[in-house]
Design an enzyme around this catalytic site. Structure first.
Site, PDB file in Angstrom:
ATOM      1  N   MET A  83       9.091  -2.188  11.575  1.00 23.66           N
ATOM      2  CA  MET A  83       8.896  -1.111  10.596  1.00 23.66           C
ATOM      3  C   MET A  83       7.479  -1.168  10.041  1.00 23.66           C
ATOM      4  O   MET A  83       6.965  -2.239   9.725  1.00 23.66           O
ATOM      5  CB  MET A  83       9.903  -1.245   9.466  1.00 23.66           C
ATOM      6  N   GLN A 100      -2.631 -11.906   8.293  1.00 20.17           N
ATOM      7  CA  GLN A 100      -2.851 -11.687   6.854  1.00 20.17           C
ATOM      8  C   GLN A 100      -2.171 -12.784   6.037  1.00 20.17           C
ATOM      9  O   GLN A 100      -2.717 -13.271   5.042  1.00 20.17           O
ATOM     10  CB  GLN A 100      -2.321 -10.306   6.460  1.00 20.17           C
ATOM     11  N   MET A 130       0.844  -1.203   0.000  1.00 22.87           N
ATOM     12  CA  MET A 130       0.000   0.000   0.000  1.00 22.87           C
ATOM     13  C   MET A 130       0.878   1.253   0.000  1.00 22.87           C
ATOM     14  O   MET A 130       0.410   2.343   0.305  1.00 22.87           O
ATOM     15  CB  MET A 130      -0.938  -0.004   1.209  1.00 22.87           C
ATOM     16  N   SER A 164       4.463   1.642   7.877  1.00 21.25           N
ATOM     17  CA  SER A 164       4.129   2.986   7.376  1.00 21.25           C
ATOM     18  C   SER A 164       3.393   3.778   8.450  1.00 21.25           C
ATOM     19  O   SER A 164       3.495   4.998   8.526  1.00 21.25           O
ATOM     20  CB  SER A 164       3.248   2.887   6.132  1.00 21.25           C
ATOM     21  N   GLY A 210      11.479  -2.003   5.248  1.00 18.99           N
ATOM     22  CA  GLY A 210      10.759  -3.286   5.272  1.00 18.99           C
ATOM     23  C   GLY A 210      10.240  -3.634   3.884  1.00 18.99           C
ATOM     24  O   GLY A 210      10.411  -4.754   3.393  1.00 18.99           O
ATOM     25  N   HIS A 211       9.604  -2.643   3.220  1.00 22.10           N
ATOM     26  CA  HIS A 211       9.117  -2.882   1.850  1.00 22.10           C
ATOM     27  C   HIS A 211      10.287  -3.188   0.907  1.00 22.10           C
ATOM     28  O   HIS A 211      10.202  -4.067   0.054  1.00 22.10           O
ATOM     29  CB  HIS A 211       8.405  -1.636   1.299  1.00 22.10           C
ATOM     30  N   GLN A 218     -10.341  -2.551   2.471  1.00 19.71           N
ATOM     31  CA  GLN A 218      -9.849  -3.200   3.688  1.00 19.71           C
ATOM     32  C   GLN A 218      -9.845  -2.264   4.892  1.00 19.71           C
ATOM     33  O   GLN A 218      -9.391  -2.629   5.965  1.00 19.71           O
ATOM     34  CB  GLN A 218      -8.481  -3.845   3.463  1.00 19.71           C
ATOM     35  N   TYR A 224       4.061   4.071   0.683  1.00 24.71           N
ATOM     36  CA  TYR A 224       4.773   4.786   1.731  1.00 24.71           C
ATOM     37  C   TYR A 224       5.933   3.905   2.214  1.00 24.71           C
ATOM     38  O   TYR A 224       6.032   3.522   3.370  1.00 24.71           O
ATOM     39  CB  TYR A 224       3.853   5.182   2.890  1.00 24.71           C
ATOM     40  N   ASP A 279       2.433  -8.670   9.197  1.00 20.46           N
ATOM     41  CA  ASP A 279       0.976  -8.887   9.167  1.00 20.46           C
ATOM     42  C   ASP A 279       0.737 -10.392   9.215  1.00 20.46           C
ATOM     43  O   ASP A 279       0.363 -11.016   8.217  1.00 20.46           O
ATOM     44  CB  ASP A 279       0.387  -8.262   7.902  1.00 20.46           C
TER      45      ASP A 279
HETATM   46  O1  PAF Z   1      -0.147  -5.668   3.614  1.00 16.30           O
HETATM   47  C1  PAF Z   1      -0.577  -4.767   2.864  1.00 16.30           C
HETATM   48  O2  PAF Z   1       0.102  -3.771   2.603  1.00 16.30           O
HETATM   49  C2  PAF Z   1      -1.961  -4.908   2.279  1.00 16.30           C
HETATM   50  O3  PAF Z   1      -2.845  -5.502   3.174  1.00 16.30           O
HETATM   51  C3  PAF Z   1      -1.978  -5.636   0.927  1.00 16.30           C
HETATM   52  C4  PAF Z   1      -1.549  -7.081   1.072  1.00 16.30           C
HETATM   53  C5  PAF Z   1      -1.074  -4.930  -0.054  1.00 16.30           C
HETATM   54  C6  PAF Z   1      -3.398  -5.642   0.346  1.00 16.30           C
HETATM   55  O4  PAF Z   1      -3.868  -4.351   0.153  1.00 16.30           O
END
Ligand code: PAF
Length: 298
Positions: A184, A153, A30, A186, A36-37, A61, A32, A150
């Site tokens: 980390m 998730q 998502m 956002s 970590g990303h 979401q 920012y 997450d």
């Molecule tokens: O983890 C996230 O950033 C979001 O939940 C994802 C998996 C990109 C879905 O919008």
């Protein structure tokens, strides 16, 4: 790096790449971006030839009372960081491209979504499962990388892939932490300086609980009490949940047994900011008094 704004173009590119025999790795985000990303994007490179990062703040979401509008966004900064991380394509659609007028579909996963994040955010995982399915259909990846931060998730996405026979392998990358142990995220940017200084307590709570397990604690309630005691030491923290559970099923037995894989799950409000964190642990199979060097069967 190419920035792709439409679904049709992204699907055409992915189909062409597959015809050329390329392996595609998708990193759904998502935006920012933080380190970590970037670590997910770099890990993606280990699994394939083409890295596609998706950048979409997914409205479905977020509940109406949540932070969709204020969620931090920096599209220019993100595209520079993605390019520097070696991403090949940044798929960056608009909300109306993903959810055009008349859109009327969602994916619901039962069971594991009823607890913890799902209990506090009842519509959250429907939104995640739906958008992730769409992103997979758009980018057509062989592999997709998600962060362990997450945790629930990840379980939901694995279940989605298993139950709907999606032809993609899910890779989970470890949590990256700041110097004080804060995972980390956002959302960390929401924390004012005084509260930011106190956020390391989440990691401390996980570490203390981990130590207690290493020292022989097996009772779920005792492990949970250690998490709670740490978190309660910061008056500005309101605990949503802090618990030890089976790492695959999220079930909560009274006592864990040697060899069980468990996860410590935390969700708290620090001031107004909701933070989550977790740590996976395998319950040791030796009695601690035998010492670290003791090997079973020798
Ligand atoms: O983890 C996230 O950033 C979001 O939940 C994802 C998996 C990109 C879905 O919008």
């Amino acid at each position: 790096m190419e920035i792709i704004r439409t679904i049709a173009e992204m699907q055409n590119i992915s189909s062409e790449l597959i015809l050329q025999g390329k392996k595609i790795v998708c990193v759904p985000t998502m935006g920012y971006f933080h380190q970590g990303h970037i670590s997910l994007m770099k890990k993606a490179r280990e699994y394939g030839d083409i890295v596609i990062t998706t950048l979409f703040v997914n409205p479905t979401q977020f509940a109406p009372n949540e932070d969709f509008n204020s969620y931090p966004r920096d599209y220019d900064g993100d595209s520079k960081m993605a390019q520097a991380a070696g991403v090949d394509y940044l798929f960056f659609p608009t909300v109306s491209e993903m959810y055009p007028t008349g859109y009327d579909c969602k994916i619901h996963i039962g069971g594991i979504t009823s607890k913890f994040e799902g209990a506090t955010r009842p519509t959250h995982f429907d939104g995640v499962a739906t958008v992730v399915t769409k992103l997979f259909n758009i980018t057509k990846p062989h592999f997709a990388i998600f962060g362990q931060k997450d945790y629930q998730q990840v379980l939901v996405i694995r279940k989605l892939v298993q139950d709907l026979n999606l032809d993609v392998k899910i890779i989970v990358a470890p949590i990256l932490r700041e110097n004080d142990g804060l995972a980390m995220s956002s959302r960390n940017t929401y924390l004012m300086a005084d509260l930011r200084k106190k956020a390391g307590i989440l990691f401390q709570a996980l570490e203390d609980a981990r130590m207690s397990i290493e020292n022989g604690e097996r009772k779920r309630k005792m492990i949970n009490a250690i998490l709670h005691k740490n978190l309660r030491s910061v008056p500005e923290i309101k605990i949503d949940y802090a618990c030890s559970v089976d790492a695959d099923t999220l079930e909560e037995p009274d006592e864990f047994r040697p060899g069980d894989r468990i996860v410590l799950l935390l969700a708290v409000f620090l001031g107004k900011t909701r933070l989550i964190d977790n740590a996976t642990i395998t319950i040791p199979s030796i009695f601690p008094s035998l010492g670290k060097d003791f090997k079973e069967g020798i």
